[in-house]
Design an enzyme around this catalytic site. Structure first.
Site, PDB file in Angstrom:
ATOM      1  N   ARG A 275       0.860  -1.179   0.000  1.00  0.00           N
ATOM      2  CA  ARG A 275       0.000   0.000   0.000  1.00  0.00           C
ATOM      3  C   ARG A 275       0.894   1.226   0.000  1.00  0.00           C
ATOM      4  O   ARG A 275       1.720   1.393   0.894  1.00  0.00           O
ATOM      5  CB  ARG A 275      -0.923   0.009   1.219  1.00  0.00           C
ATOM      6  CG  ARG A 275      -2.157   0.921   1.051  1.00  0.00           C
ATOM      7  CD  ARG A 275      -2.937   1.074   2.338  1.00  0.00           C
ATOM      8  NE  ARG A 275      -2.121   1.773   3.300  1.00  0.00           N
ATOM      9  CZ  ARG A 275      -2.008   1.452   4.585  1.00  0.00           C
ATOM     10  NH1 ARG A 275      -2.670   0.441   5.099  1.00  0.00           N
ATOM     11  NH2 ARG A 275      -1.212   2.139   5.378  1.00  0.00           N
TER      12      ARG A 275
ATOM     13  N   GLU B 203       5.041   6.883   2.410  1.00  0.00           N
ATOM     14  CA  GLU B 203       5.861   5.664   2.431  1.00  0.00           C
ATOM     15  C   GLU B 203       5.128   4.601   1.641  1.00  0.00           C
ATOM     16  O   GLU B 203       3.960   4.759   1.292  1.00  0.00           O
ATOM     17  CB  GLU B 203       6.068   5.165   3.864  1.00  0.00           C
ATOM     18  CG  GLU B 203       4.767   4.739   4.527  1.00  0.00           C
ATOM     19  CD  GLU B 203       4.926   3.734   5.668  1.00  0.00           C
ATOM     20  OE1 GLU B 203       6.006   3.150   5.833  1.00  0.00           O
ATOM     21  OE2 GLU B 203       3.933   3.528   6.382  1.00  0.00           O
TER      22      GLU B 203
ATOM     23  N   ASN C 237       4.145   0.525   2.114  1.00  0.00           N
ATOM     24  CA  ASN C 237       4.113  -0.587   3.071  1.00  0.00           C
ATOM     25  C   ASN C 237       4.149  -1.885   2.298  1.00  0.00           C
ATOM     26  O   ASN C 237       3.234  -2.170   1.533  1.00  0.00           O
ATOM     27  CB  ASN C 237       2.825  -0.533   3.887  1.00  0.00           C
ATOM     28  CG  ASN C 237       2.675   0.789   4.612  1.00  0.00           C
ATOM     29  OD1 ASN C 237       3.275   1.003   5.653  1.00  0.00           O
ATOM     30  ND2 ASN C 237       1.894   1.698   4.046  1.00  0.00           N
TER      31      ASN C 237
ATOM     32  N   SER D 295      -2.680  -2.973   5.958  1.00  0.00           N
ATOM     33  CA  SER D 295      -4.010  -3.371   6.441  1.00  0.00           C
ATOM     34  C   SER D 295      -5.125  -2.416   6.034  1.00  0.00           C
ATOM     35  O   SER D 295      -4.892  -1.424   5.345  1.00  0.00           O
ATOM     36  CB  SER D 295      -3.970  -3.544   7.956  1.00  0.00           C
ATOM     37  OG  SER D 295      -3.577  -2.351   8.552  1.00  0.00           O
TER      38      SER D 295
ATOM     39  N   LYS E 262      12.449   2.332   5.312  1.00  0.00           N
ATOM     40  CA  LYS E 262      12.555   3.777   5.088  1.00  0.00           C
ATOM     41  C   LYS E 262      13.905   4.132   4.443  1.00  0.00           C
ATOM     42  O   LYS E 262      14.007   5.052   3.650  1.00  0.00           O
ATOM     43  CB  LYS E 262      12.380   4.519   6.416  1.00  0.00           C
ATOM     44  CG  LYS E 262      11.140   4.092   7.219  1.00  0.00           C
ATOM     45  CD  LYS E 262       9.974   4.962   6.970  1.00  0.00           C
ATOM     46  CE  LYS E 262       8.729   4.735   7.817  1.00  0.00           C
ATOM     47  NZ  LYS E 262       8.085   3.446   7.884  1.00  0.00           N
TER      48      LYS E 262
ATOM     49  N   LYS F 270      12.726   9.834  10.746  1.00  0.00           N
ATOM     50  CA  LYS F 270      12.096   8.503  10.764  1.00  0.00           C
ATOM     51  C   LYS F 270      13.090   7.379  11.030  1.00  0.00           C
ATOM     52  O   LYS F 270      14.050   7.220  10.285  1.00  0.00           O
ATOM     53  CB  LYS F 270      11.435   8.223   9.411  1.00  0.00           C
ATOM     54  CG  LYS F 270      10.328   9.189   9.033  1.00  0.00           C
ATOM     55  CD  LYS F 270       9.607   8.668   7.798  1.00  0.00           C
ATOM     56  CE  LYS F 270       8.405   9.498   7.466  1.00  0.00           C
ATOM     57  NZ  LYS F 270       7.587   8.861   6.409  1.00  0.00           N
TER      58      LYS F 270
ATOM     59  N   GLU G 157       7.817   0.348  11.505  1.00  0.00           N
ATOM     60  CA  GLU G 157       6.505   0.383  10.880  1.00  0.00           C
ATOM     61  C   GLU G 157       5.448   0.377  11.974  1.00  0.00           C
ATOM     62  O   GLU G 157       5.714  -0.035  13.095  1.00  0.00           O
ATOM     63  CB  GLU G 157       6.299  -0.863  10.000  1.00  0.00           C
ATOM     64  CG  GLU G 157       7.342  -1.064   8.918  1.00  0.00           C
ATOM     65  CD  GLU G 157       7.309   0.026   7.874  1.00  0.00           C
ATOM     66  OE1 GLU G 157       6.217   0.547   7.591  1.00  0.00           O
ATOM     67  OE2 GLU G 157       8.373   0.372   7.346  1.00  0.00           O
ATOM     68  N   GLY G 158       4.256   0.787  11.596  1.00  0.00           N
ATOM     69  CA  GLY G 158       3.137   0.617  12.527  1.00  0.00           C
ATOM     70  C   GLY G 158       2.686   1.894  13.215  1.00  0.00           C
ATOM     71  O   GLY G 158       1.747   1.864  14.011  1.00  0.00           O
TER      72      GLY G 158
ATOM     73  N   ARG H  76      -7.540   7.560   5.139  1.00  0.00           N
ATOM     74  CA  ARG H  76      -7.518   7.658   6.603  1.00  0.00           C
ATOM     75  C   ARG H  76      -7.412   9.124   6.977  1.00  0.00           C
ATOM     76  O   ARG H  76      -6.687   9.880   6.335  1.00  0.00           O
ATOM     77  CB  ARG H  76      -6.315   6.912   7.172  1.00  0.00           C
ATOM     78  CG  ARG H  76      -6.383   5.419   6.982  1.00  0.00           C
ATOM     79  CD  ARG H  76      -5.090   4.758   7.418  1.00  0.00           C
ATOM     80  NE  ARG H  76      -3.979   5.216   6.597  1.00  0.00           N
ATOM     81  CZ  ARG H  76      -2.693   5.003   6.892  1.00  0.00           C
ATOM     82  NH1 ARG H  76      -2.358   4.367   7.988  1.00  0.00           N
ATOM     83  NH2 ARG H  76      -1.753   5.438   6.083  1.00  0.00           N
TER      84      ARG H  76
HETATM   85  P1  ADP Z   1       4.825   4.030   9.696  1.00  0.00           P
HETATM   86  O1  ADP Z   1       5.617   3.001   8.964  1.00  0.00           O
HETATM   87  O2  ADP Z   1       5.041   4.025  11.160  1.00  0.00           O
HETATM   88  O3  ADP Z   1       3.383   4.002   9.285  1.00  0.00           O
HETATM   89  P2  ADP Z   1       4.969   6.505   8.194  1.00  0.00           P
HETATM   90  O4  ADP Z   1       6.120   6.916   7.379  1.00  0.00           O
HETATM   91  O5  ADP Z   1       3.765   6.069   7.450  1.00  0.00           O
HETATM   92  O6  ADP Z   1       5.469   5.392   9.218  1.00  0.00           O
HETATM   93  O7  ADP Z   1       4.584   7.680   9.171  1.00  0.00           O
HETATM   94  C1  ADP Z   1       3.539   7.563  10.119  1.00  0.00           C
HETATM   95  C2  ADP Z   1       2.615   8.768  10.023  1.00  0.00           C
HETATM   96  O8  ADP Z   1       3.370   9.972  10.239  1.00  0.00           O
HETATM   97  C3  ADP Z   1       1.963   8.950   8.673  1.00  0.00           C
HETATM   98  O9  ADP Z   1       0.774   8.202   8.586  1.00  0.00           O
HETATM   99  C4  ADP Z   1       1.745  10.441   8.615  1.00  0.00           C
HETATM  100  O10 ADP Z   1       0.561  10.782   9.313  1.00  0.00           O
HETATM  101  C5  ADP Z   1       2.920  11.007   9.389  1.00  0.00           C
HETATM  102  N1  ADP Z   1       4.015  11.356   8.457  1.00  0.00           N
HETATM  103  C6  ADP Z   1       4.992  10.543   8.007  1.00  0.00           C
HETATM  104  N2  ADP Z   1       5.815  11.170   7.161  1.00  0.00           N
HETATM  105  C7  ADP Z   1       5.358  12.427   7.051  1.00  0.00           C
HETATM  106  C8  ADP Z   1       5.788  13.575   6.317  1.00  0.00           C
HETATM  107  N3  ADP Z   1       6.849  13.539   5.533  1.00  0.00           N
HETATM  108  N4  ADP Z   1       5.053  14.715   6.458  1.00  0.00           N
HETATM  109  C9  ADP Z   1       3.973  14.761   7.273  1.00  0.00           C
HETATM  110  N5  ADP Z   1       3.529  13.711   7.989  1.00  0.00           N
HETATM  111  C10 ADP Z   1       4.207  12.556   7.894  1.00  0.00           C
HETATM  112 MG    MG Z   2       2.523   4.480   7.490  1.00  0.00          MG
END
Ligand code: ADP
Ligand code: MG
Length: 432
Positions: free
Chosen positions: A83, A102, A104, A109, A263, A322, A326-327, A408
């Protein structure tokens, strides 16, 4: 052990239709890219070299990856379900742009539950006397698309009596999301079993041809809905994971594809020339993919990394820091980002993180409905995910599709976290 309804927005959220279409149009390209990375040992080794020195979890995954390759792969059919997540970044002139958060590649899910949200929002709009608007909600059924991928992999594995195994959490919080996909498989006369790592450790075995058996039943496909964070593993679970990876069964994903979703890999892809090398001969795909990239920066040791760290410390609100996790709930923002970087800026520990430009969407008002939470209107932002499904047999791609979407939405005061983390709720795009 209480059943609650999944959290959702009262109203659908506006999504620019051009960006929605752009996200769908690039999904097959991302499928190709993830699959190419998973087969590129040289790229994975080089990209993750600095990370695995400091990040134990990635290092353990990498050890299994190397071990399985050394033994030689028994698996010849590959199934990817991913996703790709995006936000709509508001430029200086207010024009929104699609920017990837990102991708996944394991346990992506909510494809199941979100197959129902358009119907919920359609009903709400009708109750509000907005039937015309209700009829404009786009139908969406990722659970069927994901199941078609699993079914194809099962078929190519080639044993009528073999089952599909969902590898599920110890504490099954998201079982109903998984059941939507499972039901689609039973409808196609494919048997599904649900097991935990613990069960695999106790009852899993391989025969001489490395066919996987659970309780004497042959397993054709292992669909992981678990195994993406350190707390999913103890020593026995790592052994179970190794057993599964060594087997001939189709793993969704195999460990190489899980590593392709780190990442660090995402950051490396943004380096000039990298996409061209990984997807040579696919110039248009490269252009479509690159258009979705936000600024991503390496914190590897050296002058360049020093400069990046200093830049983030000077202006923390422009970035997100970051780790390889994940999660949800792991990223660092603002003052916290500044403090951590200040502390680790001269240590190799910094290479367990990547730095990313913070994406700034335009907020909108909505109600977030959650069991046992007070009802109040919130300023919200949304994240759009597109489900990708592909199946490869040997070197040949036999399926490559975009299987549906997930929207979401969360209140702006939460910088991080998805639905499972208790922050975001399920939504439906209302195309504008
Ligand atoms: P995870 O693998 O924990 O889901 P993500 O990279 O999806 O990590 O980041 C988790 C959440 O943080 C995202 O769903 C988003 O809401 C916020 N986020 C992540 N990267 C960014 C970004 N570059 N700018 C703004 N919000 C972000
Ligand atoms: Mg995410």
């Amino acid at each position: 052990q209480v059943v609650n309804y999944a959290p959702f927005t009262l109203l659908p959220s506006a999504v620019p239709s051009a960006l929605f279409e752009q996200a769908y149009a690039v999904q097959q390209d991302f499928n190709l890219l993830v699959d190419a990375i998973s087969q590129n040992k040289e790229f994975l080794e080089r990209t993750l070299a600095s990370t695995i020195k400091v990040d134990d979890f990635t290092a353990q995954l990498f050890r299994i990856y190397t071990q399985v390759l050394e033994e030689g792969l028994a698996q010849s059919v590959f199934l990817g379900i991913n996703r790709s997540d995006y936000m709509f970044d508001c430029g200086v002139d207010g024009t929104p742009a699609l920017k990837q958060i990102e991708i996944n590649t394991i346990a992506a899910s909510f494809g199941g539950l979100t197959s129902r949200t358009a119907a919920v929002h359609g009903r709400v709009l009708k109750v509000l006397g907005k039937s015309k608007e209700a009829s404009r909600l786009v139908p969406n059924n990722p659970s069927k698309g994901l199941a078609l991928g699993i079914a194809k992999a099962w078929e190519l594995y080639g044993s009528q009596s073999a089952v599909v195994m969902f590898l599920v959490e110890e504490d099954q919080r998201n079982i109903f999301d998984q059941r939507c996909i499972e039901n689609e498989l039973w409808d196609r006369n494919i048997r599904v079993i649900r097991k935990r790592f613990r069960d695999v450790f106790e009852k899993g075995s391989l025969d001489d041809a490395r066919r996987l058996y659970m309780d004497g039943q042959e397993v054709a496909v292992v669909y992981y809905r678990e195994g993406y964070m350190p707390k999913n593993y103890d020593q026995q679970n790592w052994e179970a994971r190794l057993l599964l990876e060594r087997s001939r069964a189709v793993k969704c994903p195999d460990i190489a594809t899980q590593l392709a979703g780190t990442k660090k890999v995402q950051q490396e892809l943004s380096q000039p020339g990298m996409l061209e090398r990984l997807l040579s001969g696919h110039a248009e795909a490269v252009t479509r993919i690159r258009a979705t990239f936000a600024g991503l920066y390496s914190l590897d040791m050296g002058k360049e990394g020093d400069k990046i760290a200093a830049m983030a410390i000077a202006d923390p609100d422009r970035f997100v820091l970051k780790p390889q996790r994940e999660g949800g709930g792991n990223n660092l923002y603002g003052e916290e980002l500044r403090q951590i970087l200040e502390k680790i800026k001269d240590s190799p520990e910094r290479t367990s993180y990547i730095l990313m430009d913070k994406i700034k969407p335009q907020p909108a008002m909505n109600y977030l409905l959650r069991a046992h939470s007070p009802l109040q209107v919130s300023e919200c932002i949304s994240e759009l995910g597109i489900f990708g499904v592909y199946v490869r047999q040997g070197k040949e791609m036999v399926m490559n599709t975009a299987a549906g979407h997930l929207l979401r939405t969360k209140a702006i005061e939460h910088a991080d976290g998805g639905v499972a983390a208790g922050v975001a709720v399920l939504d439906t795009p209302y195309l504008v």
